[in-house]
Design an enzyme around this catalytic site. Sequence first.
Site, PDB file in Angstrom:
ATOM      1  N   HIS A   5     -12.790   8.282  -3.713  1.00 50.54           N
ATOM      2  CA  HIS A   5     -11.437   8.079  -3.164  1.00 50.54           C
ATOM      3  C   HIS A   5     -10.468   9.128  -3.734  1.00 50.54           C
ATOM      4  CE1 HIS A   5      -8.855   4.864  -1.054  1.00 50.54           C
ATOM      5  NE2 HIS A   5      -8.098   5.942  -1.199  1.00 50.54           N
TER       6      HIS A   5
ATOM      7  N   GLU B 136     -15.303  -0.970  -2.273  1.00 53.67           N
ATOM      8  CA  GLU B 136     -14.878  -0.081  -3.336  1.00 53.67           C
ATOM      9  C   GLU B 136     -14.544  -0.845  -4.621  1.00 53.67           C
ATOM     10  OE1 GLU B 136     -12.678   2.935  -0.968  1.00 53.67           O
ATOM     11  OE2 GLU B 136     -11.536   3.108  -2.822  1.00 53.67           O
TER      12      GLU B 136
ATOM     13  N   ARG C  15     -10.380   3.931   5.437  1.00 60.25           N
ATOM     14  CA  ARG C  15     -10.796   2.836   4.572  1.00 60.25           C
ATOM     15  C   ARG C  15     -12.252   2.527   4.893  1.00 60.25           C
ATOM     16  NH1 ARG C  15      -7.147   4.006   1.920  1.00 60.25           N
ATOM     17  NH2 ARG C  15      -5.353   2.760   1.255  1.00 60.25           N
TER      18      ARG C  15
HETATM   19  C1  8YV Z   1      -4.167   6.674  -2.359  1.00 64.92           C
HETATM   20  C2  8YV Z   1      -4.794   6.265   0.050  1.00 64.92           C
HETATM   21  O1  8YV Z   1      -4.298   7.520  -3.411  1.00 64.92           O
HETATM   22  O2  8YV Z   1      -2.449   6.442   0.363  1.00 64.92           O
HETATM   23  C3  8YV Z   1      -3.474   5.840   0.600  1.00 64.92           C
HETATM   24  O3  8YV Z   1      -3.495   4.852   1.341  1.00 64.92           O
HETATM   25  O4  8YV Z   1      -5.793   5.935   0.571  1.00 64.92           O
HETATM   26  C4  8YV Z   1      -4.969   7.076  -1.195  1.00 64.92           C
HETATM   27  O5  8YV Z   1      -5.285   8.364  -0.997  1.00 64.92           O
HETATM   28  C5  8YV Z   1      -4.545   5.322  -2.835  1.00 64.92           C
HETATM   29  O6  8YV Z   1      -4.981   4.497  -1.836  1.00 64.92           O
HETATM   30  C6  8YV Z   1      -3.386   4.700  -3.501  1.00 64.92           C
HETATM   31  O7  8YV Z   1      -2.704   3.878  -2.610  1.00 64.92           O
END
Ligand code: 8YV
Length: 318
Positions: free
Chosen positions: A284, A266, A237
């Site tokens: 992302h 973001e 993140r």
């Molecule tokens: C997701 C991600 O596609 O799974 C996660 O936490 O960071 C991603 O790759 C997105 O965040 C949807 O939750």
Amino acid sequence: MKRILLTRSMPERVVAAARAHFDVEIRDDAAPLKVGQMRAALALYDGVMPTLGDMFGAEVFDGFQNPRCKILANFGVGYNHIDTDAARAVGVSVTNTPGAVTDATADIALTLMLMSARRAGEGERLVRAGAWTGWNPTQMLGLHITGKIVGIIGMGRIGQAVARRCHHGFGMKVVYTRRSGDVDLGFPTERVRQEELLARSDFVVLCVPASPETYHMIDAEQLTWMAPHAHLINVSRGDVVDETALIAALQAGAIGGAGLDAYEHEPEVPAELTALENVVLLPHLGTAALEVREAMGLMAVENLRAYLNDETPPNLVN
Ligand code: 8YV
């Protein structure tokens, strides 16, 4: 039939699986839910499948005694956008989708390592701009990956998948940090302190979940530990890194480069970052492949199904 809300459009297989069990409403808006919409969702549905950007902070749960919605089945492994304690306090369970995201996210880490080290984004921009004047032996020299040291911060599922790719695919040495002790991956690795990892690594890959403990864990001071040729890769993140400090380090050439799939605010990406050549910027993309998004969605549906049938959902987090 129980009523559930999918807060975004989903792959057809996911919608079909949800419809096999529930009366399903699908929100026709790509933007994250607003506070009022989240409060309405808690009141109107038995279960909700939220995702990244749906900021279920404490104020969303405030004043609810016993909301109709008892489960937020997050689509994604990271659930830092949900205040799980505030949810628990009003009787709302939260689940996530671990496992389904692991390989795809590790693949994006390797994509960023390769692109950053070998200046792939910069090279592509050069070709598209019609500015490539032809090959020569000293043009656009990057960092060779094979045999280098990768430092993985956060050796959970995704960190381990990155480690395997680096070891088996690129003959790299793996060093790592991990809160909960050593892991045995079946090949030699070394668990070290964060500063040592930063100082020794040619590539630093961030694989920790966002939490108050990991907020800005890579700040200006930590960046000074990195070697001037080393690359920082973030697939976790954005706020794990102090973005302002990273921009300063990249502008000064204090590190070799960075590859980012996540940003502090973001989807805002600072103009200072987009102006730099020594950073690779992805929107992302961690899990952006149809079969992966299907697997995530089916996992979230199973969490909803289990919970709403009085079973323990497989991926409970609070
Ligand atoms: C997701 C991600 O596609 O799974 C996660 O936490 O960071 C991603 O790759 C997105 O965040 C949807 O939750």
